[in-house]
Design a protein around this motif. Structure first.
Motif, PDB file in Angstrom:
ATOM      1  N   ILE A 112       0.866  -1.172   0.000  1.00 40.16           N
ATOM      2  CA  ILE A 112       0.000   0.000   0.000  1.00 40.16           C
ATOM      3  C   ILE A 112       0.902   1.221   0.000  1.00 40.16           C
ATOM      4  O   ILE A 112       1.790   1.341   0.850  1.00 40.16           O
ATOM      5  CB  ILE A 112      -0.969   0.001   1.205  1.00 40.16           C
ATOM      6  N   PHE A 193      -0.011  -0.003  -5.313  1.00 40.00           N
ATOM      7  CA  PHE A 193      -1.038  -0.545  -4.427  1.00 40.00           C
ATOM      8  C   PHE A 193      -1.276  -2.002  -4.794  1.00 40.00           C
ATOM      9  O   PHE A 193      -1.610  -2.315  -5.931  1.00 40.00           O
ATOM     10  CB  PHE A 193      -2.353   0.215  -4.594  1.00 40.00           C
ATOM     11  N   MET A 238      -9.061   2.919   1.218  1.00 37.38           N
ATOM     12  CA  MET A 238      -9.328   2.946  -0.216  1.00 37.38           C
ATOM     13  C   MET A 238     -10.780   2.545  -0.487  1.00 37.38           C
ATOM     14  O   MET A 238     -11.278   1.558   0.064  1.00 37.38           O
ATOM     15  CB  MET A 238      -8.404   1.965  -0.934  1.00 37.38           C
ATOM     16  N   ALA A 242     -11.173   3.902  -5.893  1.00 36.33           N
ATOM     17  CA  ALA A 242      -9.729   4.096  -5.765  1.00 36.33           C
ATOM     18  C   ALA A 242      -8.974   2.843  -6.203  1.00 36.33           C
ATOM     19  O   ALA A 242      -7.945   2.933  -6.891  1.00 36.33           O
ATOM     20  CB  ALA A 242      -9.370   4.460  -4.324  1.00 36.33           C
ATOM     21  N   TRP A 243      -9.508   1.664  -5.857  1.00 36.60           N
ATOM     22  CA  TRP A 243      -8.845   0.421  -6.267  1.00 36.60           C
ATOM     23  C   TRP A 243      -8.966   0.195  -7.768  1.00 36.60           C
ATOM     24  O   TRP A 243      -8.010  -0.258  -8.413  1.00 36.60           O
ATOM     25  CB  TRP A 243      -9.435  -0.764  -5.501  1.00 36.60           C
ATOM     26  N   ALA A 246      -6.397   2.341  -9.219  1.00 34.76           N
ATOM     27  CA  ALA A 246      -5.049   1.862  -8.915  1.00 34.76           C
ATOM     28  C   ALA A 246      -4.614   0.785  -9.907  1.00 34.76           C
ATOM     29  O   ALA A 246      -3.427   0.686 -10.250  1.00 34.76           O
ATOM     30  CB  ALA A 246      -4.990   1.318  -7.489  1.00 34.76           C
ATOM     31  N   ARG A 274      -4.344  11.327   0.273  1.00 34.49           N
ATOM     32  CA  ARG A 274      -3.421  10.607  -0.616  1.00 34.49           C
ATOM     33  C   ARG A 274      -4.001   9.304  -1.154  1.00 34.49           C
ATOM     34  O   ARG A 274      -3.461   8.740  -2.101  1.00 34.49           O
ATOM     35  CB  ARG A 274      -2.106  10.323   0.102  1.00 34.49           C
ATOM     36  N   ARG A 275      -5.098   8.809  -0.532  1.00 37.68           N
ATOM     37  CA  ARG A 275      -5.707   7.578  -1.032  1.00 37.68           C
ATOM     38  C   ARG A 275      -7.094   7.809  -1.600  1.00 37.68           C
ATOM     39  O   ARG A 275      -7.859   6.864  -1.766  1.00 37.68           O
ATOM     40  CB  ARG A 275      -5.730   6.526   0.082  1.00 37.68           C
ATOM     41  N   VAL A 280      -5.032   8.850  -6.290  1.00 39.05           N
ATOM     42  CA  VAL A 280      -4.530   7.600  -6.869  1.00 39.05           C
ATOM     43  C   VAL A 280      -4.353   7.757  -8.376  1.00 39.05           C
ATOM     44  O   VAL A 280      -3.362   7.298  -8.963  1.00 39.05           O
ATOM     45  CB  VAL A 280      -5.476   6.429  -6.545  1.00 39.05           C
TER      46      VAL A 280
END
Length: 407
Positions: A112, A193, A238, A242-243, A246, A274-275, A280
């Motif tokens: 992460i 990530f 997250m 966000a994932w 990523a 930041r996440r 991201v």
């Protein structure tokens, strides 16, 4: 005793042409530490994982675990892991160190960016480069034996939803000269990530798991069920969007945005976190996705995404050390002055992170002092360059504030 200049404090770094300075009083890292120390403090913003009652409950079970280990009680790591999973606690056992959080010391590697927060682990020990007399080596050995077996049981369980982010780790961990943990034989990854090889999906996946894999049809099915909040963050802060970003899953990202996923992440985040999905995307320098989300945020917020030039703790320490020596050489002059005045030192920083200029506003009453403090900064400070809205490196300006005993 002669009065001296106050130690320098990094208060605000300001980009050229941007007046923005993050108004939050503490950093994300500090908030994580505060959450451990002041777990009962109420927050105006409550996500599922930051619910005060949940945090109090976690603290109670963690305190009980550390007490049992300290007293040398026999504990079954597998049974403890099963109990944690049953109550939905997916935190791995880890250690707090002087430089951050680590699960690698206990056989688990998590990917992460920026590292794990303190609230993402069950802290069973505090490790320092210089061993402390208490709780002593016996406790640390018991803690390691338990934590390794506990993590192995968590990672191997079908209920664990983060098997593509945290995995078994057989490498070595040692302290470096700067006090940081040096991880050897870590698995290489193309991702900031999670792991590049995601592995098979569980039988009952979460939105985030499907988002990481870009499984649009299955993701759409879960969204249509209406059982899930698309803006709920996971253990790592997250959201599913966000994932998806990523892993550069365009289809999943578009689907989640149509389902009203926020570019700012959870309701406890902003686009500056930041996440957050926005940040991201900036890390990925995914310009197309940033433009896709741009209409969903205000123009001022989007323009303020520029990343300021930054310094490491080591650079600030070196500057403070040099500043102390400089002040010693001016002790005779400073001792005659009663009043402390604040001065801002501006550094122009190019896209390579090099300081190309320095000025002090307002100037002190000592021209030679101003010249020497600028020379010190130009010599010892090495900046991470500023980045633009789309994550590209740019020229910028940064500043430090010092207090000086002036005439």
């Amino acid at each position: 005793m002669a009065s001296r200049t106050l130690a320098v404090s990094l208060l605000c770094l300001t980009l050229l042409g941007t007046a923005a300075c993050d108004p939050r009083p503490v950093s994300e890292e500090n908030q994580d530490v505060n959450a451990l120390e002041e777990i009962g403090s109420e927050s105006a913003c409550i996500d599922e994982l930051s619910d005060p009652e949940l945090l109090r409950s976690q603290r109670r079970v963690d305190d009980a675990l550390r007490k049992a280990l300290l007293e040398g009680k026999a504990l079954d790591p597998a049974a403890q892991a099963a109990e944690a999973l049953e109550r939905g606690d997916f935190r791995l056992a880890g250690a707090l160190t002087a430089k951050g959080v680590s699960t690698s010391v206990y056989g688990a590697q998590c990917r992460i960016m920026g590292g794990l927060s303190a609230r993402a682990i069950r802290a069973v020990s505090f490790l320092d480069p210089v061993p402390a007399e208490k709780p002593g080596p016996d406790y640390l050995m018991r803690a390691e034996t338990f934590a390794r077996a506990y993590n192995a049981a968590i990672l191997s369980d079908e209920r664990y939803p983060y098997g593509d982010i945290c995995r078994k780790f057989d490498g070595k961990v040692a302290f470096g000269e700067d006090g940081t943990l040096q991880v050897q034989d870590a698995r290489p990854s193309d991702h900031a990530f999670g792991f590049a090889d995601l592995g098979s999906v569980r039988s009952a996946p979460t939105l985030a798991e499907l988002a990481r894999r870009g499984s649009v049809s299955r993701l759409d099915g879960l969204l249509r069920s209406g059982q899930y909040d698309v803006n709920t963050p996971d253990l790592f802060g997250m959201t599913p969007l966000a994932w998806a970003i990523a892993y550069r899953r365009r289809g999943a990202s578009d689907l989640l945005l149509r389902a009203e996923s926020s570019p700012g992440g959870s309701r406890c985040q902003t686009i500056y976190d930041r996440r957050s999905p926005m940040q991201v995307a900036r890390v990925q320098q995914w310009v197309g996705m940033l433009r896709r989300m741009q209409p969903l945020v205000t123009e001022d917020d989007f323009n303020a995404l520029q990343e300021l030039p930054r310094l490491s703790d080591g650079d600030i320490d070196r500057f403070n050390h040099g500043l102390t020596q400089l002040n010693d050489s001016f002790a005779a002059q400073f001792s005659k002055n009663r009043y402390l005045t604040k001065h801002r030192i501006y550094f122009t920083v190019n896209s390579e992170g090099e300081s190309t200029g320095c000025r002090i506003e307002p100037a002190t009453t000592y021209t030679d002092y101003d010249e020497k403090i600028c020379a010190l900064g130009l010599d010892v400070l090495h900046w991470k360059p500023a980045r633009g809205v789309f994550g590209n490196v740019i020229d910028g300006e940064a500043s430090l504030i010092v207090g000086v005993r002036s005439k």
